[in-house]
Design an enzyme around this catalytic site. Structure first.
Site, PDB file in Angstrom:
ATOM      1  N   CYS A   2       0.771  -1.219  -0.161  1.00  0.00           N
ATOM      2  CA  CYS A   2      -0.004  -0.014   0.147  1.00  0.00           C
ATOM      3  C   CYS A   2       0.802   1.302   0.066  1.00  0.00           C
ATOM      4  CB  CYS A   2      -1.076  -0.110   1.276  1.00  0.00           C
ATOM      5  SG  CYS A   2      -2.364  -1.447   1.175  1.00  0.00           S
ATOM      6  N   ARG A  49      -4.089   0.845  -2.971  1.00  0.00           N
ATOM      7  CA  ARG A  49      -4.218  -0.460  -2.136  1.00  0.00           C
ATOM      8  C   ARG A  49      -3.841  -1.642  -2.723  1.00  0.00           C
ATOM      9  NH1 ARG A  49     -10.173  -3.218  -0.422  1.00  0.00           N
ATOM     10  NH2 ARG A  49      -9.230  -4.598   1.031  1.00  0.00           N
ATOM     11  N   ILE A  52      -5.290  -7.272   1.034  1.00  0.00           N
ATOM     12  CA  ILE A  52      -4.726  -8.447   1.690  1.00  0.00           C
ATOM     13  C   ILE A  52      -5.877  -8.950   2.808  1.00  0.00           C
ATOM     14  CG2 ILE A  52      -3.030  -9.436   3.350  1.00  0.00           C
ATOM     15  CD1 ILE A  52      -0.959  -7.594   2.132  1.00  0.00           C
TER      16      ILE A  52
END
Length: 209
Positions: A2, A49, A52
């Site tokens: 990220c 992003r 996860i």
């Protein structure tokens, strides 16, 4: 991984979406799965992003608390977020995702910036508190996740990588000669300055307003 970036105007000026997207594009490699933007009364946040935890749209950032007082962008992983989530649920908070991001933003709504002290993990966080019109930058205790900032007296600009700050329309690239001398002398930096004049890395275990 990220990536986060943003601008906070002390004068309350609105930052352009065009320049915010340029900053986000500079760190697009950090988050290929989604991009998100937030602009409101002097504050502008961008997020790239890498999905996860909870790969659905419910985990997208920037994320705002249920009471609408806190908005954050976050890079990292909080190891004790499940424990913190249970504590917050006991205090009446509800959750719609299984992300650690939502735990952070609801924790800020409950405890304020002291909640950062409860986080066990690696993180770089930018948080806007609407009712105080304040932006906070926070970094984990060991400085695992990077966070750079530049302040020109009118704007606080931050990012996971320097290259996003270089996209800010007011930043003029200039060499930091003192930092260059330090690097040539020791082949390393022993301070939090960078080779770019005025751009500093936020020290580990620090939260600044």
């Amino acid at each position: 991984m990220c990536g986060i970036a943003g601008n906070f105007s002390l004068k309350g000026e609105t930052f352009s979406m065009h320049h915010l997207k340029k900053m986000a594009n500079a760190i697009s490699h950090r988050g290929p799965d989604n991009e998100g933007f937030f602009i409101d009364k002097g504050v502008a946040f961008a997020h790239r992003r890498l999905s996860i935890l909870d790969t659905s749209a419910k985990g997208n950032q920037p994320m705002t608390s249920k009471d609408n007082n806190w908005t954050i962008v976050f890079n990292g992983c909080i190891y004790n977020f499940l424990e913190l989530k249970q504590e917050l649920k006991a205090k009446g908070h509800s959750f719609v995702s299984s992300t650690d991001t939502e735990v952070i933003v609801e924790g800020l709504a409950e405890y304020g910036v002291s909640f950062f002290l409860l986080l066990n993990g690696m993180f770089a966080i930018a948080a806007w508190q609407r009712n105080e019109d304040a932006v906070y930058l926070s970094r984990d205790r060991f400085g695992v996740k990077p966070l750079y900032y530049w302040f020109d007296g009118a704007n606080l600009v931050f990012s996971s990588e320097i290259k996003a700050i270089l996209q800010h329309p007011d930043y003029k690239v200039k060499l930091n000669l003192a930092a260059l001398n330090e690097y040539f002398s020791f082949q390393n930096f022993f301070s939090y300055h960078t080779l770019f004049d005025g751009i500093t890395m936020l020290p580990a275990a620090n939260t600044v307003r």
